[in-house]
Design an enzyme around this catalytic site. Sequence first.
Site, short mmCIF file in Angstrom:
data_model
loop_
_atom_site.label_atom_id
_atom_site.label_comp_id
_atom_site.label_asym_id
_atom_site.label_seq_id
_atom_site.Cartn_x
_atom_site.Cartn_y
_atom_site.Cartn_z
N LYS A 15 -58.82 58.32 -10.70
CA LYS A 15 -57.56 57.59 -10.80
C LYS A 15 -57.72 56.23 -10.12
O LYS A 15 -58.15 56.15 -8.97
CB LYS A 15 -56.44 58.37 -10.10
CG LYS A 15 -55.13 57.60 -9.94
CD LYS A 15 -54.15 58.35 -9.07
CE LYS A 15 -54.60 58.48 -7.64
NZ LYS A 15 -54.60 57.16 -6.91
N ASP A 135 -50.00 62.64 -5.68
CA ASP A 135 -50.75 62.07 -6.80
C ASP A 135 -51.02 63.08 -7.91
O ASP A 135 -51.52 62.70 -8.97
CB ASP A 135 -52.08 61.50 -6.32
CG ASP A 135 -51.95 60.12 -5.70
OD1 ASP A 135 -50.90 59.48 -5.90
OD2 ASP A 135 -52.89 59.68 -5.02
#
Length: 285
Positions: A15, A135
């Site tokens: 990410k 997240d």
Amino acid sequence: MTTTKGAICEPAPAKVNLTLHVTGRRADGYHLLDSLVMFTALGDVVTVAPADHLTLTIDGPFSADLIAGDNNLVERAARSFGVINGAAITLTKNLPIASGIGGGSADAAATLRALSRLWGMPIPDAATILKLGADVPVCMTSELSRMRGIGDRIDTLGPAPKHNILLVNPNVAVSTAQVFGGLANRLNAPMADDMPDPFETGHWTKWLACQRNDLETPARVAVPAIDDVLGSLRAQNGCALARMSGSGATCFAFFENANTRNAAAAALRRSHPSWWIAETEEAPI
């Protein structure tokens, strides 16, 4: 994503926080964010296979930095289904630990996707996923996404444009808590709402350059090597944008083409052989 002899392999893409604006903090201590996130073709891999009991094996270049156990995010993700099913889980750890590119969160999300298929069960609800980590919800997709709130407000924006990306980490783990603790201001402006079409690459990159990662300043205080990484990336021929991702210490750079990216990677490997350096591009959807 492939299935072989009952085993299911699920990618856990890295990410990259293209932007990360800290816009406030709730009374319970959780920070409010506004972040544009993309995922790369590079990442960890989670493999699950039928088994009588739940087990976790960790391999890969960064496996020595992790241990299986109740606190491992992969095992927590497996238990979040609320059932006592068996599975042999293998986590192939290709990404550095505590590096600001969502490795653990992506691993948890990949585990949820893989076990949902293996067990024929729905993925746990949004509240359960958020409890695994702020997240994890955004890592449930590989689309370009805008993440707001405490990570609970996700707007998917479709496929990310093609980019020649270089990821660089000085091989230093960064404490997220320390970085957030070093913030001088927790009430900052959100991202500008006039984001161009991401496929208008030049305009989009210029717009990104006007946004921020509010964690970069405290991270650079905690880990001065981040300064060296960013300076080295920006000095490379063809670098269009360089910024720290997440809470660090990994930084990313966009390059004009694959040749300039690969030349930069080679130059940095010569000048900084201890750094983790990886060439990649956007993740497929």
